[in-house]
Enzyme design. Sequence first.
Site, mmCIF file in Angstrom:
data_model
loop_
_atom_site.group_PDB
_atom_site.id
_atom_site.type_symbol
_atom_site.label_atom_id
_atom_site.label_comp_id
_atom_site.label_asym_id
_atom_site.label_seq_id
_atom_site.Cartn_x
_atom_site.Cartn_y
_atom_site.Cartn_z
ATOM 1 N N HIS A 14 0.867 -1.181 0.000
ATOM 2 C CA HIS A 14 0.000 0.000 0.000
ATOM 3 C C HIS A 14 0.902 1.229 0.000
ATOM 4 C CE1 HIS A 14 -3.132 2.820 0.582
ATOM 5 N NE2 HIS A 14 -2.800 3.111 1.826
ATOM 6 N N ASP A 16 1.281 4.941 0.157
ATOM 7 C CA ASP A 16 0.987 6.349 0.411
ATOM 8 C C ASP A 16 2.142 7.157 -0.176
ATOM 9 O OD1 ASP A 16 -1.313 5.801 2.243
ATOM 10 O OD2 ASP A 16 0.278 4.902 3.447
ATOM 11 N N ASP A 126 -7.526 1.685 2.322
ATOM 12 C CA ASP A 126 -7.401 2.478 3.553
ATOM 13 C C ASP A 126 -8.206 3.759 3.488
ATOM 14 O OD1 ASP A 126 -6.503 2.962 6.102
ATOM 15 O OD2 ASP A 126 -4.598 3.835 5.489
ATOM 16 N N HIS A 351 -5.647 9.994 0.782
ATOM 17 C CA HIS A 351 -6.192 10.298 2.101
ATOM 18 C C HIS A 351 -5.174 10.946 3.027
ATOM 19 C CE1 HIS A 351 -5.030 5.919 2.265
ATOM 20 N NE2 HIS A 351 -4.283 6.394 3.241
#
Length: 909
Positions: A14, A16, A126, A351
């Site tokens: 994941h 980010d 997420d 996010h």
Amino acid sequence: MTNKRTAHIISHTHWDREWYLPYEKHHVRLVQLVDALLDKLDGDSEFKSFYLDGQTIILEDYLQVRPENQERLQRHITDGRLLIGPWYILQDAFLTSGEANVRNMQIGHRDSKRYGEPSKIGYFPDTFGLVGQTPQLMLQSGITNAFFGRGVKPTGFNNMVSDGDYESSFSELVWEGPDGSKVLGILFANWYSNGNEVPTDETEAKTFWDKKLADAEKYASTDQLLFMNGCDHQPLQLDLPEAIEKAKELYPDTEFIHSNFPDYLRAVEGAGDRELSSVKGELRSQRTDGWGTLVNTASARVYLKQMNQEGQAILEKVAEPLASIAHVLGQDYPHHLFTYAWKTLMQNHPHDSICGCSVDEVHREMVTRFDKSRHVAESIIDDSKRIIAEAVNTSGFAQFGEDPLPLLVMNTTGWSRTGTISIELDAARLYLREGFTLEETAQRMKDVDLSGRLLVDEQGNMLNCTVEDLGLLFGYDLPNDKFRQPYMCRKVKLTFQAEDVPAIGLRTYAWVRKEGALASSDSLFTGDRTMENATMKVNVANDGSFTLTDKTTGRIYSDLGVYENTGDIGNEYMYRQPDGEKTLTTKGLTAGISVLEDTPYRASVEVTHDWEIPTSADEKLDEEQRALVYYPERTAQRSSQTVILKIRTVITLEQGGKGVQIETKLDNQAKDHRVRALFPTDLQTAVHHIDSMFEVVKRDNEPAPEWQNPSNTQHQQAFVDVSDGTAGLTVANLGLNEYEILRDGRNTIAITLLRSVGELGDWGLFPTPEAQCLGEHTVRMELIPHTGDGMTSGAYAEAYQFQIPWTVCQSDVHEGPISPAYTPFKWENAELAFSSMKMNEESGDLMLRWYNMSKEQTELTLSTDIPCEHFYKTTILEEAMPPLAKNAVDGLSMVIAPYEIVTTGLRLY
């Protein structure tokens, strides 16, 4: 057919792009990860596949540094070992617009197709909650599933079906949108790292899999168990094939496979024999204790939300429709610039970015990206409005006065619009190339006579207008065929009310030399502190709060605009008021009050407060932050020292206005606190409505029984509305995404204006001093009273229009094919919200989108004067469905289902 349970192990990371490290530090780690991944795929056929986190921007980021590896990436994508897309980035749901989500899917698909096919996986690992229209958006994208990690709390007790609001008995569920669209939902019940770092050592592997298999079976409805091998920024597990072989040895009753999402989905769909829970609408973790929803990211670094709202609005609601009209008039549509502007904007939409929950360096870079995207949009707007202005026939203004200076007012919303606008005009201009000295040029401009001029509309009617002489100013043109052209000009600012400007249309006015004078018009002030138009009356009290009387319903709303201040010992993710703290308000605090503007078309009152509030939290907060004390368990209080919070409020009522506009400027010198504006409704209702992505959502005022957090703040986009069926109050905002309906007996709407905190939160201590948001901030809202139904009364339309700036443009006198009052499209429907107008890059067709706000079926009847072959219906990916109308002259008539998002294509000649 085997009866073995199957463990599907999916390799992923994941990613980010930015979070607890700045972007480039994460970027370096990404390059290292993909380097290792390519080496592994090249050298080990047993390492079957890898999922690139659902976002094609990973490819861009990697190839920016490693362009020489494009062929290697291409080969593994073609072979199905690297799964890419469907998104451009993984963006937050509640803080990004519906159109931004559509562009994200469109660009992700387009970029994926340069390599192969996008993975049809609705991937939200997420995301901080999910909007209710997600199932419909997925189905329109050809995706029949949604994988997510937040929003639903599974019961999981004895695997018994127990449907309830926002609950699921299993990690597999049926997720249904408001329109009835259904997708298979897969909840990462044990998180998207439940198969992370699989051991190869026999003892460690036995301990690992005993627990992991049991945890997965606790929630799964089938014997197909999902294990996600990866986590946030997780390096590649190079020995995974060996770990899988070890697991096979230890558990002969289990089939372990290095799997991928498509294979896993096929297995689940083929194995399902239990009744799945049906979950409807939004997924917001409402059936939890309320401490872990991350909802207060909606108010972390409010300035980012404001910049995002502006950036989205001018791209999707101004630049795209204006460029579309300019294209119909013969101008090339700048697809390449729009893609660049959208990508730059969407790089702020993950996010950890738009939510304001990263370290300070991240959010500094976001400001630059917002500026870059906006500057491109503004350039497109400037070029497009010039093309449109050149096509408008302004020759008729010569009959209404001498030396006319025409100007256009463009309305790019989906409803006819009335409002006060300002435009700066060059009353005269002298280019430096004309040979005069600078002194002579300046003097000639100073000598320009501005007297004897009036403003007229396209019918010659004289309008009230305020003229401000801006004096001598420098300017320049940038022609396409020659060097820059500097000039000196005499500039004026005109302010007036533009009435009934058609939807997606324009009206033309001119400032002309003309004898005569307007008949005197009444002021909107009917008292020292009372403003009144045909539908509303506003009276300002000594403390700066005000009473709003809705003349249509007779309803009186009192104590509006009181400010509230509390301490905040939470973090960028979650708000936490100190235990036992007394909430401060400006109720009863004497304010400075004065008339700011008094014209026939607009009246404004200025309210000032010098408000003494605590300077910060006490020293205990620093101790608790350093000790990583979980924020609900903190005991810090506010400091006994105080500082002045200066607040300047301008309350405005326009002659033709449907609401009361509020502009608030705060000079924040305090830390660890929150400021809200309070709007009591005194309406008796258990529910309220808010604007979300392609939907007006109904929510309960009271939280679920499981809720323990004293705060019940929630997300909104354009507005929140409280109505009792006979009267209602809608509060529109610009980039203020957090609100709460207070449980105070008055159903008060509380809008968060500012939240100041000093740490990121989550898994460690990451100080964020810039999240205290010290300095000056300006916020804007509009209060719109209505007759009980925000949709049919037009209150929601007014709130949507509040989001979108007017476009104005100076022109000159010339012939043209467009009339001075013009719109290319006509439709009327109170249930439909207009969302976008743009050009399709592949077909060259014009695309228009609406969504049905109503739970009832409605009809779209559309006519146009644009020469075209026919209309047709498309998905959000603009993939054509059968034509709906063969004759463009006859227009289009189409039934729209409840809550349907509908896109129509217009095939141009």
